[in-house]
Design an enzyme around this catalytic site. Structure first.
Site, PDB file in Angstrom:
ATOM      1  N   GLU A 211      28.445  46.097 102.043  1.00 16.14           N
ATOM      2  CA  GLU A 211      28.716  46.920 100.859  1.00 16.14           C
ATOM      3  C   GLU A 211      27.563  47.877 100.557  1.00 16.14           C
ATOM      4  OE1 GLU A 211      29.935  43.093  99.255  1.00 16.14           O
ATOM      5  OE2 GLU A 211      31.282  44.178  97.911  1.00 16.14           O
TER       6      GLU A 211
ATOM      7  N   ARG B 261      36.949  30.206  90.754  1.00 20.35           N
ATOM      8  CA  ARG B 261      37.977  30.866  89.921  1.00 20.35           C
ATOM      9  C   ARG B 261      39.371  30.394  90.316  1.00 20.35           C
ATOM     10  NH1 ARG B 261      35.915  36.865  91.107  1.00 20.35           N
ATOM     11  NH2 ARG B 261      33.761  36.200  91.279  1.00 20.35           N
TER      12      ARG B 261
END
Ligand code: ADP
Length: 399
Positions: free
Chosen positions: A385, A241
């Site tokens: 996470e 990205r």
């Protein structure tokens, strides 16, 4: 109490079964290529047993089914009966402004989640599919949605508003949301433990540097700013990205390269970042190797990446008027000593002093890599996470 953590993508399903009492992973797995004839199911138990199979998983319901079979099978499993799973935590990428914390999923919550699809058209529909599949296959088990965006809902308007006409915020919810909140929150809590002080008294800059990467300014236990924005495309240069670019470049590139909106969006998301800069790879291990062999563009990609991280770290120290610790986490943050060095070198002005010897250890374990006399600590903290999602389930259900 056993909590199942589900992270559903459009063609994948990651899961972990966690014993929340001992904060212990029991088993984990990954179904990939869901919807294809050659889906792959990888599964591993914490005792080292692992298996991989190619099968045909037509949808997420079949993936959940395959997962449950392995989890409860006499040979491969870690549970005897389904009712040992007491709750399910779902990772949900985008909670918009509707959800500023984790929530028990009911019909109303599902409806609101569907309304957030516009904000995360790739991720949220997949997350919803995961929730619906679990409802079908494991009815009656409480389910909690844990949002990537929720931790950042404490940002003040001056941090989350774009300088666009205010009506767009009202009409479409155009604002900065931020992502990786679950990870930033997890490492914040670990940092507080390592520093022996409550998070509510600390100023931290958390650098989540993986394929997707974001920085978060955390003051007194709350996110006050972060580098990702309306979508996870902005901020740092990432694996593929672009991160933040001059917005005028979008129409310029579209015109020059004769690309449609969809093609340009895909170009910025999938062909840019360190992959585009280096022309070699989005993976930092490849870039390190190529740079070591004298590849100039690989070195440039690493330099651009680290320079942007350094700029955000400096910016957030300014915003908070100080910092107690810089945290490095995720694949690159945990394992790549060169990036950590490039970011923390020449930061003595801020009281940041990295110990070269301590930094060299690329073991991916929790460590403090600052010099003993460094006023600001530099912490390497493996993120988790899934564990944070399981802890959220425990907190929300109050068990
Ligand atoms: P994501 O979860 O966003 O896909 P990760 O947190 O797994 O990303 O990070 C992936 C990045 O971490 C890759 O660029 C990879 O090269 C890098 N990485 C992982 N392990 C190492 C290592 N041992 N040394 C250097 N870089 C590593």
């Amino acid at each position: 109490m056993k909590v199942l953590v589900i992270n559903a993508g459009s063609s994948s399903l990651k899961y972990q079964l966690i014993d929340i009492e001992g904060e212990k992973l029991l088993a984990k797995g990954l179904c990939e290529r869901i919807g294809f004839e050659d889906s792959v199911h990888k599964y591993a138990k914490s005792d080292g047993f692992c298996t991989e199979s190619i099968l045909s998983l037509h949808n997420h319901v079949e993936a959940i089914d395959a997962m449950l079979r392995l989890l409860s099978n006499e040979e491969t499993g870690v549970i005897k009966a389904m009712d040992e799973i007491k709750a399910i935590g779902h990772r949900v990428v985008h909670g918009g402004e509707a959800f500023n914390q984790s929530i028990i999923i009911d019909d109303n919550v599902l409806d609101t989640l569907r309304q957030c699809i516009d904000l995360a058209p790739i991720h949220n529909p997949a997350n919803i599919m995961g929730i619906e599949a679990c409802r079908q296959e494991l009815p009656g088990i409480p389910m909690i949605a844990v949002f990537d965006t929720a931790f950042h809902q404490t940002m003040p308007p001056k941090a989350f508003m774009y300088a666009l006409p205010y009506e767009l915020y009202k009409k479409y919810g155009i604002r900065k949301y931020g992502f990786h909140g679950t990870s930033h929150k997890f490492v914040m809590k670990r940092a507080a433990c390592m520093l022996g002080r409550p998070a509510e008294e600390l100023k931290l800059v958390s650098c989540h540097l993986g394929n997707g990467a974001s920085i978060c300014a955390i003051e007194n236990g709350k996110s006050v700013d972060t580098s990702m924005g309306f979508t996870p495309l902005s901020g740092l240069a990432m694996g593929t990205r672009s991160g933040t670019i001059d917005p005028a470049l979008i129409s310029f590139i579209m015109e020059k390269e004769e690309m449609s909106i969809e093609e340009t969006t895909a170009f910025l998301n999938r062909k840019s970042g360190v992959l585009g800069l280096s022309g070699i790879s989005s993976d930092f291990r490849d870039l390190l190797k190529a740079s070591g062999n004298g590849n100039v563009r690989a070195k440039l990609a690493i330099d651009v990446f680290a320079y942007r991280v350094k700029k955000y770290v400096s910016e957030y120290i300014g915003v908070m008027n100080g910092v107690d610790a810089i945290i490095f986490t995720a694949g690159i943050g945990e394992n790549n000593s060169l990036v950590r060095k490039l970011v923390t070198d020449n930061m003595e002005f801020f009281g940041i002093k990295c110990d070269c010897e301590k930094n060299k250890s690329d073991t991916g374990v929790e460590m403090d890599i600052s010099t003993d006399d460094s006023p600001v600590k530099i912490l390497v903290i493996p993120t988790n996470e899934e564990m944070e999602i399981a802890l959220e389930v425990k907190r929300v259900l109050n068990v």
